[in-house]
Design a protein around this motif. Structure first.
Motif, mmCIF file in Angstrom:
data_model
loop_
_atom_site.group_PDB
_atom_site.id
_atom_site.type_symbol
_atom_site.label_atom_id
_atom_site.label_comp_id
_atom_site.label_asym_id
_atom_site.label_seq_id
_atom_site.Cartn_x
_atom_site.Cartn_y
_atom_site.Cartn_z
ATOM 1 N N UNK A 168 0.685 -1.323 -0.371
ATOM 2 C CA UNK A 168 -0.204 -0.340 -0.191
ATOM 3 C C UNK A 168 0.531 1.486 -0.393
ATOM 4 N N UNK A 169 1.468 0.991 0.431
ATOM 5 C CA UNK A 169 2.364 2.707 0.665
ATOM 6 C C UNK A 169 2.827 3.100 -1.103
ATOM 7 N N UNK A 170 2.728 4.377 -0.848
ATOM 8 C CA UNK A 170 2.874 4.740 -2.715
ATOM 9 C C UNK A 170 1.457 4.627 -3.437
ATOM 10 N N UNK A 194 -5.105 5.348 4.175
ATOM 11 C CA UNK A 194 -5.557 4.692 3.865
ATOM 12 C C UNK A 194 -6.980 2.896 4.359
ATOM 13 N N UNK A 195 -6.301 2.845 5.376
ATOM 14 C CA UNK A 195 -7.094 2.117 6.059
ATOM 15 C C UNK A 195 -8.535 2.574 6.213
ATOM 16 N N UNK A 196 -8.547 3.688 7.159
ATOM 17 C CA UNK A 196 -10.017 4.247 6.844
ATOM 18 C C UNK A 196 -10.526 3.991 5.706
ATOM 19 N N UNK A 225 -13.694 -5.878 6.239
ATOM 20 C CA UNK A 225 -12.049 -6.182 6.155
ATOM 21 C C UNK A 225 -11.359 -5.274 7.665
ATOM 22 N N UNK A 226 -10.090 -6.303 7.837
ATOM 23 C CA UNK A 226 -9.658 -5.463 9.473
ATOM 24 C C UNK A 226 -8.314 -5.295 9.189
ATOM 25 N N UNK A 258 -0.985 -1.823 14.651
ATOM 26 C CA UNK A 258 0.495 -2.208 14.957
ATOM 27 C C UNK A 258 1.423 -2.021 13.632
ATOM 28 N N UNK A 259 1.041 -3.744 12.865
ATOM 29 C CA UNK A 259 1.803 -4.106 12.352
ATOM 30 C C UNK A 259 1.005 -3.179 10.660
ATOM 31 N N UNK A 260 0.402 -2.794 10.450
ATOM 32 C CA UNK A 260 0.219 -1.735 9.618
ATOM 33 C C UNK A 260 0.178 -2.835 8.130
#
Length: 256
Positions: free
Chosen positions: A57-59, A87-89, A98-99, A103-105
């Motif tokens: 997901x980075x970038x 992004x998670x939100x 989704x979960x 912490x683990x990103x």
């Protein structure tokens, strides 16, 4: 439905006459990869090497990750790594199932549908500060169908903590050792167990730790025979290696 099941269903439908050959060919066009404009998702990867494609997901923009998750929903378990809070939100809003592991990103979808293989993988951290990388490794193992457990904060500054957990560690098929600073824990574990050890240097440490480079060099020059080393902070890569090891153990057992 995962890729193996989808392909079996398609070939079975053609074989049984439920689907004509031309219609089967039309459906196969979507199987090699899924064209999304900004992304080409490799749908055949599980058929080639046993692992699904994972979303880094980075970038990527939140919208791109939402789009990928939306297209992959229903095709099997989905995993994204290095996921920012924004992004998670966005993904959680679009895909309620989704979960998010902050912490683990990581972001996962379809976690309850994972079928687990025999055997366990152990993940060990030198310190609590190494947990983000360890959590990435744990989530990856589990999403790839391998049970994994965590033994945290057992670094060489207090070696008795590690020795107290040796019985637990020795039940694993493979061990992932996550350590920053000087990276010494990988050598210690490698000298105490017979299982394969995959070492992950982390960017944890003060100035001379050089953002993980010192731990990387220490692990690469380990005096413990057979320790395998992945890149700095690469919990995902370590998990892939450990999963491959467990897959080979299971494959060998099946031939006996």
């Amino acid at each position: 439905m995962d890729m193996h099941a989808s392909l079996r269903e398609l070939l079975g439908a053609v074989q049984n006459g439920e689907l004509d050959i031309e219609a089967g060919i039309a459906r196969l066009r979507d199987l090699p990869y899924l064209e999304m404009g900004h992304t080409k998702i490799d749908l055949h990867r599980p058929l080639r090497n046993g692992f699904p494609e994972v979303v880094y997901a980075a970038g990527k923009t939140p919208g791109q990750v939402v789009d990928i998750f939306s297209h992959l929903r229903g095709r099997g378990p989905v995993l994204a790594t290095r996921v920012a809070e924004e992004t998670a939100a966005a993904v959680l809003a679009a895909c309620p199932g989704a979960r998010h592991n902050p912490l683990g990103r990581t972001l996962t979808l379809g976690e309850d549908d994972v079928v687990y293989a025999e055997g366990e993988i152990g993940v060990i951290t030198a310190g609590t500060s190494d947990l983000p990388v360890a959590e990435e490794a744990l989530t990856t193992c589990r999403m790839f169908g391998h049970r994994a457990f965590l033994v945290a904060d057992v670094g060489v500054a207090g070696l008795h903590r590690l020795l107290d957990r040796m019985a637990v560690l020795r039940r694993a098929r493979a061990l992932i050792v996550v350590a920053g600073m000087e990276g010494a824990l990988a050598s210690v574990v490698g000298g105490l167990v017979s299982q394969p050890v995959v070492a992950v240097p982390t960017s944890v440490g003060y100035g001379a730790a050089l953002a993980g480079f010192t731990a990387l060099c220490g692990m690469l020059t380990s005096c413990a025979s057979g320790v395998t080393v992945v890149n700095i902070d690469n919990g995902f890569g370590a998990a892939c290696a450990a999963c491959r090891i467990n897959n080979q153990v299971n494959a060998a057992a099946a031939k006996e």
